[in-house]
Scaffold this motif. Structure first.
Motif, PDB file in Angstrom:
ATOM      1  N   ALA A 186      26.572  25.363  29.739  1.00 36.27           N
ATOM      2  CA  ALA A 186      25.402  24.134  30.437  1.00 36.27           C
ATOM      3  C   ALA A 186      23.858  24.271  29.603  1.00 36.27           C
ATOM      4  O   ALA A 186      22.976  23.416  28.646  1.00 36.27           O
ATOM      5  CB  ALA A 186      25.488  23.613  31.152  1.00 36.27           C
ATOM      6  N   GLU A 187      23.668  25.318  29.943  1.00 38.43           N
ATOM      7  CA  GLU A 187      22.068  25.675  29.461  1.00 38.43           C
ATOM      8  C   GLU A 187      21.430  25.711  27.742  1.00 38.43           C
ATOM      9  O   GLU A 187      21.202  25.465  27.300  1.00 38.43           O
ATOM     10  CB  GLU A 187      21.561  27.189  30.261  1.00 38.43           C
ATOM     11  N   LEU A 188      23.133  26.435  27.437  1.00 40.93           N
ATOM     12  CA  LEU A 188      22.680  26.805  26.397  1.00 40.93           C
ATOM     13  C   LEU A 188      23.339  25.347  25.112  1.00 40.93           C
ATOM     14  O   LEU A 188      22.621  25.149  24.135  1.00 40.93           O
ATOM     15  CB  LEU A 188      24.303  27.482  24.927  1.00 40.93           C
ATOM     16  N   VAL A 189      23.964  24.211  25.637  1.00 41.06           N
ATOM     17  CA  VAL A 189      24.327  22.800  24.707  1.00 41.06           C
ATOM     18  C   VAL A 189      22.770  22.445  25.125  1.00 41.06           C
ATOM     19  O   VAL A 189      22.476  21.917  24.515  1.00 41.06           O
ATOM     20  CB  VAL A 189      25.077  22.419  25.609  1.00 41.06           C
ATOM     21  N   GLU A 190      21.824  22.201  26.470  1.00 46.50           N
ATOM     22  CA  GLU A 190      20.477  21.986  25.680  1.00 46.50           C
ATOM     23  C   GLU A 190      19.990  21.917  25.341  1.00 46.50           C
ATOM     24  O   GLU A 190      18.805  21.839  25.036  1.00 46.50           O
ATOM     25  CB  GLU A 190      20.700  21.664  28.069  1.00 46.50           C
ATOM     26  N   LYS A 191      20.034  23.357  25.436  1.00 48.07           N
ATOM     27  CA  LYS A 191      18.870  24.287  24.157  1.00 48.07           C
ATOM     28  C   LYS A 191      19.140  24.066  22.034  1.00 48.07           C
ATOM     29  O   LYS A 191      19.046  23.939  21.430  1.00 48.07           O
ATOM     30  CB  LYS A 191      18.851  25.821  24.261  1.00 48.07           C
ATOM     31  N   GLY A 192      20.664  22.887  22.222  1.00 48.02           N
ATOM     32  CA  GLY A 192      20.898  23.074  21.546  1.00 48.02           C
ATOM     33  C   GLY A 192      22.205  23.415  20.657  1.00 48.02           C
ATOM     34  O   GLY A 192      22.927  22.711  19.747  1.00 48.02           O
ATOM     35  N   PHE A 193      22.987  24.609  21.780  1.00 52.65           N
ATOM     36  CA  PHE A 193      23.975  25.206  20.933  1.00 52.65           C
ATOM     37  C   PHE A 193      24.725  23.833  20.865  1.00 52.65           C
ATOM     38  O   PHE A 193      25.029  23.228  21.738  1.00 52.65           O
ATOM     39  CB  PHE A 193      24.236  26.303  21.397  1.00 52.65           C
ATOM     40  N   VAL A 216      30.403  31.813  25.010  1.00 53.66           N
ATOM     41  CA  VAL A 216      28.655  32.245  25.749  1.00 53.66           C
ATOM     42  C   VAL A 216      28.215  33.012  25.128  1.00 53.66           C
ATOM     43  O   VAL A 216      26.573  33.755  25.653  1.00 53.66           O
ATOM     44  CB  VAL A 216      28.757  31.291  27.155  1.00 53.66           C
ATOM     45  N   VAL A 217      29.097  34.491  25.160  1.00 55.31           N
ATOM     46  CA  VAL A 217      28.343  35.389  24.596  1.00 55.31           C
ATOM     47  C   VAL A 217      27.693  35.177  23.552  1.00 55.31           C
ATOM     48  O   VAL A 217      26.904  35.924  23.520  1.00 55.31           O
ATOM     49  CB  VAL A 217      29.082  36.480  25.302  1.00 55.31           C
ATOM     50  N   PRO A 218      28.619  35.479  22.271  1.00 53.65           N
ATOM     51  CA  PRO A 218      27.344  35.051  21.675  1.00 53.65           C
ATOM     52  C   PRO A 218      26.184  33.740  21.161  1.00 53.65           C
ATOM     53  O   PRO A 218      25.374  34.334  20.578  1.00 53.65           O
ATOM     54  CB  PRO A 218      29.107  34.735  19.515  1.00 53.65           C
ATOM     55  N   LEU A 219      26.677  33.024  21.659  1.00 55.19           N
ATOM     56  CA  LEU A 219      25.885  31.853  22.122  1.00 55.19           C
ATOM     57  C   LEU A 219      24.610  32.393  22.939  1.00 55.19           C
ATOM     58  O   LEU A 219      23.491  32.351  21.907  1.00 55.19           O
ATOM     59  CB  LEU A 219      26.653  30.287  22.157  1.00 55.19           C
ATOM     60  N   LEU A 220      24.988  32.913  23.634  1.00 52.53           N
ATOM     61  CA  LEU A 220      23.635  33.494  24.362  1.00 52.53           C
ATOM     62  C   LEU A 220      22.684  34.445  23.718  1.00 52.53           C
ATOM     63  O   LEU A 220      21.531  34.446  23.278  1.00 52.53           O
ATOM     64  CB  LEU A 220      23.863  33.972  25.617  1.00 52.53           C
ATOM     65  N   THR A 225      22.399  35.214  20.986  1.00 60.49           N
ATOM     66  CA  THR A 225      21.327  34.515  19.235  1.00 60.49           C
ATOM     67  C   THR A 225      20.494  33.573  19.566  1.00 60.49           C
ATOM     68  O   THR A 225      19.683  33.778  19.047  1.00 60.49           O
ATOM     69  CB  THR A 225      22.446  33.394  18.518  1.00 60.49           C
ATOM     70  N   SER A 226      20.563  32.973  20.831  1.00 62.12           N
ATOM     71  CA  SER A 226      20.060  32.484  21.284  1.00 62.12           C
ATOM     72  C   SER A 226      18.411  33.570  21.888  1.00 62.12           C
ATOM     73  O   SER A 226      17.341  33.248  21.405  1.00 62.12           O
ATOM     74  CB  SER A 226      20.138  31.656  22.913  1.00 62.12           C
ATOM     75  N   TYR A 227      18.868  34.609  22.044  1.00 57.92           N
ATOM     76  CA  TYR A 227      17.853  35.594  21.793  1.00 57.92           C
ATOM     77  C   TYR A 227      17.220  35.983  20.930  1.00 57.92           C
ATOM     78  O   TYR A 227      15.508  36.778  20.251  1.00 57.92           O
ATOM     79  CB  TYR A 227      18.405  37.172  23.147  1.00 57.92           C
ATOM     80  N   LEU A 228      17.842  36.348  19.953  1.00 55.46           N
ATOM     81  CA  LEU A 228      18.409  36.686  18.072  1.00 55.46           C
ATOM     82  C   LEU A 228      17.096  35.805  17.909  1.00 55.46           C
ATOM     83  O   LEU A 228      15.833  35.754  17.530  1.00 55.46           O
ATOM     84  CB  LEU A 228      19.257  36.698  17.939  1.00 55.46           C
ATOM     85  N   ASN A 229      17.058  34.006  18.669  1.00 54.77           N
ATOM     86  CA  ASN A 229      16.085  33.200  17.499  1.00 54.77           C
ATOM     87  C   ASN A 229      14.909  33.209  18.582  1.00 54.77           C
ATOM     88  O   ASN A 229      13.862  32.282  17.740  1.00 54.77           O
ATOM     89  CB  ASN A 229      16.333  31.912  17.810  1.00 54.77           C
ATOM     90  N   GLU A 230      14.597  34.156  18.700  1.00 58.40           N
ATOM     91  CA  GLU A 230      13.551  34.147  19.281  1.00 58.40           C
ATOM     92  C   GLU A 230      13.143  35.576  19.355  1.00 58.40           C
ATOM     93  O   GLU A 230      11.264  35.158  20.156  1.00 58.40           O
ATOM     94  CB  GLU A 230      13.518  34.133  21.528  1.00 58.40           C
ATOM     95  N   GLY A 231      13.254  36.313  18.414  1.00 57.41           N
ATOM     96  CA  GLY A 231      12.751  37.341  18.258  1.00 57.41           C
ATOM     97  C   GLY A 231      12.870  38.744  18.091  1.00 57.41           C
ATOM     98  O   GLY A 231      11.933  38.831  17.393  1.00 57.41           O
ATOM     99  N   VAL A 232      13.659  38.371  19.090  1.00 59.18           N
ATOM    100  CA  VAL A 232      14.054  40.172  19.781  1.00 59.18           C
ATOM    101  C   VAL A 232      14.541  40.511  18.432  1.00 59.18           C
ATOM    102  O   VAL A 232      15.400  39.887  17.741  1.00 59.18           O
ATOM    103  CB  VAL A 232      14.438  39.848  20.917  1.00 59.18           C
TER     104      VAL A 232
END
Length: 607
Positions: free
Chosen positions: A109-116, A126-130, A132-139
């Motif tokens: 639900a959290e990832l869908v809200e972020k646009g995934f 949810v593991v690769p999506l999560l 990816t969400s951190y990679l997108n933040e530049g880490v």
């Protein structure tokens, strides 16, 4: 259960990944897939069903790359199809996952809200999506994984690769086993040593909560607090050769016929043929002072434990509690301090049994495990271990693992009874002599294969089948019923013969085959009487007893199987063989998948 394999090196990854997945087929699966990095981009090949379907896909659409991950999936969340097959991926990361992410709905639900946009029904995605969400933040990839692991609740093993990172493979373990293999300029990841056996004999296991960063020439382990740690590298004894069926049609039949050898190999660990005595390894506790024993196991291993309850209480005169692992851990059972808790598992990785082991450990119990797989999690977490020497068992329905478990438990029961002073030297000698004769008696029973094949034809037409036994034969009746259910999909139940009058006799009519296990022990006459009650109601009886017993019941049986005349103590081991063969031949007659029956897995590493 689900299997993981990973590779990073200089060779083409895809063939090595497929080979590793083939060695994990014994765990049971619904789909398979791999991911590699040709030109730094993630490419996946996945297929529903058997690995041959994945191979066909790879033949049509090959994929290159010298780094990759592979997976065999046994469905938990989401139906078994290509969409739900692993690896799961985004453009930036691909992941394979064993286990269950318990908080996946909240994370999803959290990832869908972020646009995934999730594309599967699985918890794993949810593991690769999560990440990816951190990679997108530049880490960095390593930081993204580290942060992601802190967010996951549940049991898991993970293998992870990243687009543009052809020298980086990350693994993580919480609850599910994972091993690292070491090579020259190449590294491997696998669910167990079996997956890695043809590639390397140098193995290091991740401890609970560990994660690991693999490069071609470097391995770095971290614990759950993200501190760099070292893990022991050990030489595994696992054979590098693929296990073949030999002259047999199925692995299950091959493994049934291996039982004289593997029972003998197992006996050799405990039986001194010169002194004609049983001896145990040195334990960090005194058997003579054990006040009570608790046995915990699942499935077929539970029935082995139930036979041991009869043996231990009868000969060692110690009270034994036994429970299935999935129930035991939630009862929060009070346990007498200093008691012995005995855990039985072929794989040594069964999730419920491991959880029960940890509970017993918290209750100040001595922990002993009986396992077939060296270096397994249960072995590493026990105070003492007794090995069965069945060798790799590929067929999902346990056969040789079961009889070697019984062999170990029989030896342990004798040693325990001796330590307790509950048997005299004469009885000890008689029991030791009987257990030493088991491999030869099993060979005799295997000669009944053709007659059991003939009997199977009539059983195969049944909708319901009953198995009856008394005393230590009762658990074998339940095991026989389980075998028939597992591989032929015929409804079958095992009952204590004396309980028939309390309900099950209502099921008896001329369409119901009834398999009766009746060794010549103190219960024979009562079992024979129960059999006559079945016959009087039209039941079709298949009577398994020694020659004398078969002759007594000749007029009441549709068919009989003459067993060797043996000491009642070892009868449960020997009577396991014909029920295995009967189930096998019924399944072959019905045309089911004997070695990999539907919906089942060899090693159950999730709850």
């Amino acid at each position: 259960m689900c299997g993981i394999v990973g590779f990073i090196g200089k060779k083409e990854a895809a063939p090595l990944l497929v080979e590793g997945l083939k060695r994990l087929e014994y765990r049971g699966y619904d789909s398979a897939g791999i991911a590699t990095l040709p030109d730094g981009k993630i490419e996946r090949r996945r297929a529903e069903g058997k690995i041959i379907n994945l191979e066909n896909t790879l033949n049509e659409r090959p994929t290159a790359g010298t780094i990759g991950i592979g997976h065999t999936r046994w469905a938990t969340h989401g139906i078994p199809n290509e969409t739900n097959a692993h690896p799961h991926a985004t453009e930036r990361v691909a992941v394979v996952h064993n286990g269950i992410i318990e908080n996946f709905q909240e994370l999803r639900a959290e990832l869908v809200e972020k646009g995934f946009t999730p594309h599967s029904e699985t918890d794993s995605e949810v593991v690769p999506l999560l990440i990816t969400s951190y990679l997108n933040e530049g880490v960095s990839p390593i930081e993204a994984v580290k942060t992601t692991l802190k967010r996951l609740d549940g049991a898991f093993a993970l293998g992870i690769i990243f687009a543009g990172e052809d020298d980086l493979l990350i693994g993580a373990r919480r609850g599910s086993p994972l091993a690292v293999g070491f090579g020259e300029g190449e590294m491997y990841l696998g669910s167990d040593a079996m997956a890695l056996a043809p590639l390397t004999k140098k193995i290091a296991y991740l401890d609970e909560g560990d994660w690991v960063v693999l490069k071609r020439d470097q391995v770095t382990f971290y614990n759950e607090d993200d501190q760099e740690v070292s893990r022991e590298i050990r030489e595994t004894a696992m054979s590098g050769a693929l296990i073949g069926k030999g002259e047999h049609r199925h692995y299950m039949l091959k493994e049934i016929f291996e039982q004289p050898q593997v029972i003998g190999d197992t006996l050799a660990s405990f039986f001194n043929p010169t002194a004609q005595t049983i001896s145990m390894p040195d334990f960090p506790f005194d058997l003579a002072t054990i006040p009570r024993i608790t046995i915990v196991a699942c499935g077929t291993s539970f029935y082995a434990g139930l036979v041991a309850k009869y043996w231990i209480e009868q000969y060692a005169r110690i009270g034994v509690e036994i429970d299935v692992a999935s129930e035991f851990r939630y009862r929060e059972a009070p346990m007498e301090k200093g008691g012995l808790s005995l855990f039985i598992s072929q794989s040594g990785e069964t999730a419920d049994t491991l959880a029960a082991l940890r509970y017993a450990k918290s209750q100040d119990q001595h922990i002993m495990s009986i396992v077939n797989v060296p270096e397994s999690s249960m072995e590493r977490e026990s105070h003492a271990v007794l090995h069965t020497h069945a060798g790799p068992e590929i067929g999902v329905a346990s056969t040789k693992a079961f009889t070697t478990q019984l062999t170990v438990l029989a030896c342990f029961s004798i040693a325990l009874a001796k330590a307790k002073g509950a048997i005299d030297p004469t009885l000890e000698a008689r029991l030791c002599k009987s257990i030493a004769e088991v491999p030869a008696r099993v060979t005799e029973i295997l000669n009944h294969d053709e007659s059991l094949r003939d009997i199977a034809h009539s059983v195969a037409e049944a909708r319901d089948v009953l198995y009856l036994g008394r005393g230590a034969s009762f658990p074998i009746a339940m095991e026989g019923a389980l075998k028939l259910k597992e591989i032929s999909y015929i409804h079958a139940e095992g009952y204590a013969a004396g309980e028939m009058k309390h309900g099950p006799i209502a099921l008896i009519d001329e369409s119901v085959p009834v398999i009766v296990l009746a060794p010549s022990d103190s219960n024979f006459e009562k079992t024979a009487s129960n059999t006559q009650e079945v016959v009087a109601r039209g039941g079709r009886v298949i009577f398994m007893a020694d020659k004398q017993g078969c002759e007594k019941m000749a007029d009441h049986s549709m068919a009989s199987v003459a067993m060797p005349d043996v000491e009642p103590f070892v009868a449960p081991i020997l009577y396991s063989i014909p029920v295995q063969l009967l189930a096998y031949h019924v399944a072959v007659h019905k045309g089911t998948d004997v070695d990999q029956p539907r919906n089942l897995a060899k090693s159950v590493t999730v709850e």
